[in-house]
Structure formats: structure tokens, C-alpha cells
Scaffold this motif. Structure first.
Motif, short mmCIF file in Angstrom:
data_model
loop_
_atom_site.label_atom_id
_atom_site.label_comp_id
_atom_site.label_asym_id
_atom_site.label_seq_id
_atom_site.Cartn_x
_atom_site.Cartn_y
_atom_site.Cartn_z
N MET A 7 51.03 34.13 25.52
CA MET A 7 51.54 35.25 26.32
C MET A 7 51.59 34.83 27.78
N THR A 8 52.65 35.22 28.49
CA THR A 8 52.74 34.89 29.91
C THR A 8 53.18 36.10 30.68
N ALA A 9 52.88 36.11 31.96
CA ALA A 9 53.35 37.17 32.84
C ALA A 9 53.72 36.55 34.16
N SER A 10 54.58 37.19 34.91
CA SER A 10 55.03 36.64 36.18
C SER A 10 55.10 37.75 37.22
N VAL A 11 54.41 37.56 38.32
CA VAL A 11 54.47 38.53 39.40
C VAL A 11 54.52 37.81 40.72
N GLY A 12 55.01 38.47 41.75
CA GLY A 12 54.96 37.90 43.09
C GLY A 12 56.06 36.90 43.34
N HIS A 49 49.34 33.85 31.86
CA HIS A 49 49.64 33.10 33.09
C HIS A 49 50.36 34.00 34.08
N PHE A 50 49.98 33.89 35.35
CA PHE A 50 50.62 34.67 36.42
C PHE A 50 51.18 33.72 37.48
N VAL A 51 52.36 34.01 37.94
CA VAL A 51 52.93 33.31 39.09
C VAL A 51 52.69 34.19 40.31
N HIS A 52 51.75 33.76 41.13
CA HIS A 52 51.40 34.58 42.29
C HIS A 52 50.61 33.73 43.29
N ASP A 53 50.58 34.21 44.52
CA ASP A 53 49.81 33.58 45.59
C ASP A 53 48.32 33.75 45.30
N VAL A 54 47.64 32.65 45.05
CA VAL A 54 46.21 32.68 44.73
C VAL A 54 45.39 33.27 45.87
N LEU A 55 45.87 33.11 47.11
CA LEU A 55 45.09 33.55 48.26
C LEU A 55 45.49 34.95 48.74
N ASP A 56 46.03 35.73 47.84
CA ASP A 56 46.27 37.14 48.11
C ASP A 56 44.93 37.88 47.99
N GLU A 57 44.58 38.63 49.02
CA GLU A 57 43.30 39.35 49.01
C GLU A 57 43.24 40.34 47.85
N ASP A 103 43.86 42.83 41.62
CA ASP A 103 44.75 43.91 41.19
C ASP A 103 46.05 43.36 40.60
N ARG A 104 46.55 42.29 41.21
CA ARG A 104 47.83 41.72 40.78
C ARG A 104 47.75 41.13 39.37
N ILE A 105 46.59 40.60 39.02
CA ILE A 105 46.48 39.93 37.73
C ILE A 105 45.64 40.73 36.73
N GLY A 106 45.22 41.93 37.13
CA GLY A 106 44.52 42.81 36.21
C GLY A 106 43.10 42.41 35.87
N LEU A 107 42.43 41.72 36.80
CA LEU A 107 41.02 41.36 36.60
C LEU A 107 40.18 42.03 37.69
#
Length: 427
Positions: free
Chosen positions: A1-6, A96-104, A108-112
């Protein structure tokens, strides 16, 4: 399963001649397995890799903990979104999420939720991202904001570490790959102190240079347990080019705050053992009366009116019994030396010159004999009392001396040495 955000934030992308555009050096299977094997976590339920890149660490973690849920995050949309097709763990739940790891707000963005991850693994990129207010919050939440002389000293390595700490649960395990700066540099000593006092740092493994394709950078594997009590003693090891680990040496918290590299502490322990059987003083601090750093930068050498002794002027090693002398052409007469001293720092007869920077600094030694000479800012002049000078020079020319200089120096690629590094060397 994959997901993509940001989206792809340009602030993290910086061109490099050796790494990829995101500052990443990809982890080999050998290094990945070694890091995963060093993490003591019997049955974690939730695994995380920030900056997953090629997925080497994720694959190694998935092969070991086959029933765990795996979450990977990478800013690069081309990074692998699922494990390699050869992976034999079909039961693994991978998102898997495509997103800026250094987002404060990454949690919330990755659901953890913050503080829920059992095991995190990470190989941070080698870049210094443009500062954002997010970074201060990430460092503060991780308890690291007060450990820096300046928040702008925080590179991606420290920020990724802090973000992992935010997401880990108490007693969760973090295994990551660190550059030389966080392990040995003086400006990060308070960071090391904070980590050692707030978490249990299980071990640090010094990797061989060249283990990452495209760079000779010095790197380390580190494993810690979040909020598991203060670290009393750290296990340090060294990996050989064949992947085998040395026997561990153990250093107390105070020594670990100073540095966490195996080579430095191994050399110090050998030297300390030798000093018990030798009349020599135990450290350079006791021997040296002054350390003079040159002031002429390399670009100013051609236009300086007098010859300047620089890195390329050291003679090659000629054996422990030989003495390498600064050539006569660099010597100044007394009147000229007095005049030049207003514009440059001089080494004087009896001084021992050593290189301050460079990959081969451990091999560069010379004795000033013929007269005062101008030295570049890449050179230290070591000044010792007459009764210690010869013993000091012989030590620096010896195999043990070269090992001591080499282990005292630090730096990701090019090596460099500070005055305090010199003072820490023991005979």
C-alpha cells in the motif's frame, strides 16, 4: 500500500557533485544489516524510516521484523514506494508517503501520533537546509534547542534525529547513520551531552571511509533508546572494510561528551597504557608552552613579500630516526622577522610544525632550525620546553604519533584539528 501527500520543497534540494540532488548517499546492504542487527527490539509493532531513499534500511528492518507495520517517508517522489520485489515478507504492511520530512506537522500528515513509533531507522541527507521556523519547534520538542550555540548550526542530520525522537515512544529504539560533526566536533559537545543525559546511547560504530559510494566522508552507526535513563557508559566499535566489527571499548559519559569515535578513544587508551611505563608527561597540555596558528591564508601566499611555509612544503616521512627540517629558504633574519611579525605569525627555532588541515595531516611534521619563518593558517607551531622538545618530535614521527594525530583530527571529508584536539593527545 502506498500514499502520496505534499510537494517537493526546494529548500531541501541542493546540487552536489557526489551525492544526489537531495544530499543523499545511499546505504549499502552491509551497513543496513549491521545497523538493524545492533537494535535490540524483539517484537516491534510500528517501524519508521524518514528519508527512506532507496529503501535499504527499510528492507533490512522488514526482513528482521516481518510482522511489524512499516511507514516510510521521503520528499523525493521517485523514491521507492514499496519494498524490493525480491522481498520475502508478504505479510508486511507498508505505507509510503511523499512529503517533507522536516515538516513540524509531519505526524498529522502521515497519520502517526507523536510518541508512538517502536523502532525508527534513518540515514539523514548531507545538506544544510535553509532555516524555517518549523525547525525550532522540532528541536524544542526533542529537547535539543538549548544544546546548540546557534540554532543555525542545525543541519539535516540533527533535524532528522530530532524529528525521529518526536515520533518515537518512550523506550523506543532509534538506529541512525551520523556524520563526523555530531560525533566529534566541539561545537556539538552540548548536543552529545544532552543526548547522553536524556537517553540511553547503546553504541556507536565507526564505519570505514568510502563505505558510501561517491564520498570519503567519515560516518558512524548509532543506536539509542529514547528516555530510557541517563547513559553511564557507551560501547564504541569500529567496522573493518570486510564488515566485521572490532571488540568494543567502553567510555564514560564525560569522555563520550568530548567525542564518540572509536579511533580517538582507542588511541587514547593505548597511549595512556604506554604512559604508565614511560617517564613522558601524559598529555600535550603538560608539554606545550604555546601553540601558534599561522595567519596567512593560502590565497594570500603568492602575494606575500616573504616565503610562507604551507602544507606542500612538508617533506615526506623519512623514518622515525630522521628529522625533517624547514628549508633554509623560509628562514628570516632578525630584522626582517621583526618587521614581518606585524603582518603575520611566525614560528621560531625549536618550534615543531604540524598540519592543521588536510587528509594527510598526521604525516606532516617539521622542525624549525635555521631561523624564524612565516607560517600559513593551515599550520600549527608547537612550542615546548627544551627538555621535552626532542621527545615530542620523536613521538610525532612515530607510528603511534601519527595514529594520535589522525584520531585527534575530525571532519566529514577534509580532516582538521583544533588546539583543544591537540591538547587532548596523550603520549
Amino acid at each position: 500500500m502506498t500514499a502520496s501527500v505534499g510537494s517537493l520543497p526546494r529548500c531541501l534540494s541542493r546540487p552536489s557533485q557526489t551525492s544526489d540532488p537531495w544530499g543523499r548517499y545511499y546505504t549499502s546492504p552491509l551497513v543496513s544489516r549491521s545497523l538493524i542487527d545492533g537494535i535490540e527490539a524483539p517484537q516491534p509493532k510500528l517501524l519508521l524510516e524518514l528519508g527512506s531513499g532507496s529503501g535499504s534500511l527499510s528492507s533490512a528492518a522488514a526482513n528482521r521484523w516481518q510482522d511489524a507495520k512499516l511507514v516510510t517517508v521521503d520528499v523525493d517522489c521517485r523514491a521507492p514506494r514499496r519494498l524490493d520485489a525480491s522481498d520475502t515478507t508478504p505479510r508486511l504492511k507498508h505505507t509510503h508517503f511523499v512529503h517533507d520530512v522536516l515538516d513540524e506537522a509531519l505526524s498529522d500528515r502521515i497519520g502517526l501520533k507523536l510518541g508512538t513509533v517502536d523502532v525508527a531507522v534513518c540515514n539523514p541527507p548531507y545538506i544544510r537546509p535553509r532555516w524555517r521556523s518549523d525547525f525550532g519547534k522540532i528541536l524544542e520538542d526533542a529537547g535539543l534547542s538549548g544544546a546548540l550555540l546557534s540554532l543555525f548550526d542545525a543541519g539535516a542530520d540533527l533535524l532528522f534525529l530530532a524529528q525521529n525522537l518526536r515520533l518515537l515512544r518512550n523506550n523506543g529504539k532509534l538506529g541512525l547513520i551520523l556524520p563526523d560533526g555530531l560525533v566529534t566536533a566541539e561545537r556539538f559537545s552540548r548536543v552529545r551531552q544532552t543526548l547522553l543525559r536524556q537517553h540511553f546511547v547503546q553504541q556507536v560504530v565507526q564505519l570505514p571511509r568510502g563505505v558510501f559510494k561517491g564520498t570519503e566522508a567519515q560516518t558512524y552507526l548509532a543506536v539509542l533508546t529514547k528516555s530510557a535513563g541517563e547513559t553511564g557508559e557507551v560501547s564504541l566499535k569500529q567496522m573493518g572494510t570486510d564488515g566485521r566489527l572490532s571488540a568494543a571499548i567502553h567510555v564514560g559519559q564525560d569522555a563520550a561528551v568530548k567525542r564518540l569515535d572509536y579511533a580517538f578513544h582507542a588511541a587514547s587508551q593505548v597511549s595512556a597504557h604506554r604512559s604508565c611505563e614511560s617517564p613522558l608527561p601524559t598529555s600535550f597540555r603538560q608539554v606545550l608552552t604555546a601553540v601558534v596558528r599561522g595567519s596567512i591564508c593560502s590565497s594570500a601566499i603568492p602575494s606575500f613579500p616573504k616565503p610562507v611555509f604551507h602544507l606542500g612544503d612538508f617533506a615526506k616521512p623519512m623514518g622515525e630516526q630522521a628529522v625533517r627540517i624547514v628549508p633554509r629558504r623560509f628562514a628570516l633574519d632578525a630584522r626582517t622577522a621583526q618587521r614581518v611579525a606585524h603582518d603575520a605569525r611566525l614560528a621560531v627555532p625549536g618550534d615543531i610544525l604540524v598540519a592543521r588541515v588536510g587528509r594527510s595531516l598526521a604525516d606532516q611534521v617539521a622542525l624549525v632550525v635555521h631561523g624564524p619563518c612565516v607560517i600559513s593558517d593551515c599550520i600549527f607551531a608547537l612550542r615546548a620546553a627544551d627538555d621535552h622538545r626532542e621527545k615530542l618530535y620523536r613521538f610525532l614521527e612515530s607510528e603511534m604519533g601519527r595514529l594520535a594525530l589522525g584520531s585527534a583530527a575530525h571532519g566529514v571529508a577534509a580532516r582538521f584539528m583544533s588546539k583543544s584536539n591537540l591538547f587532548d593527545i596523550h603520549f
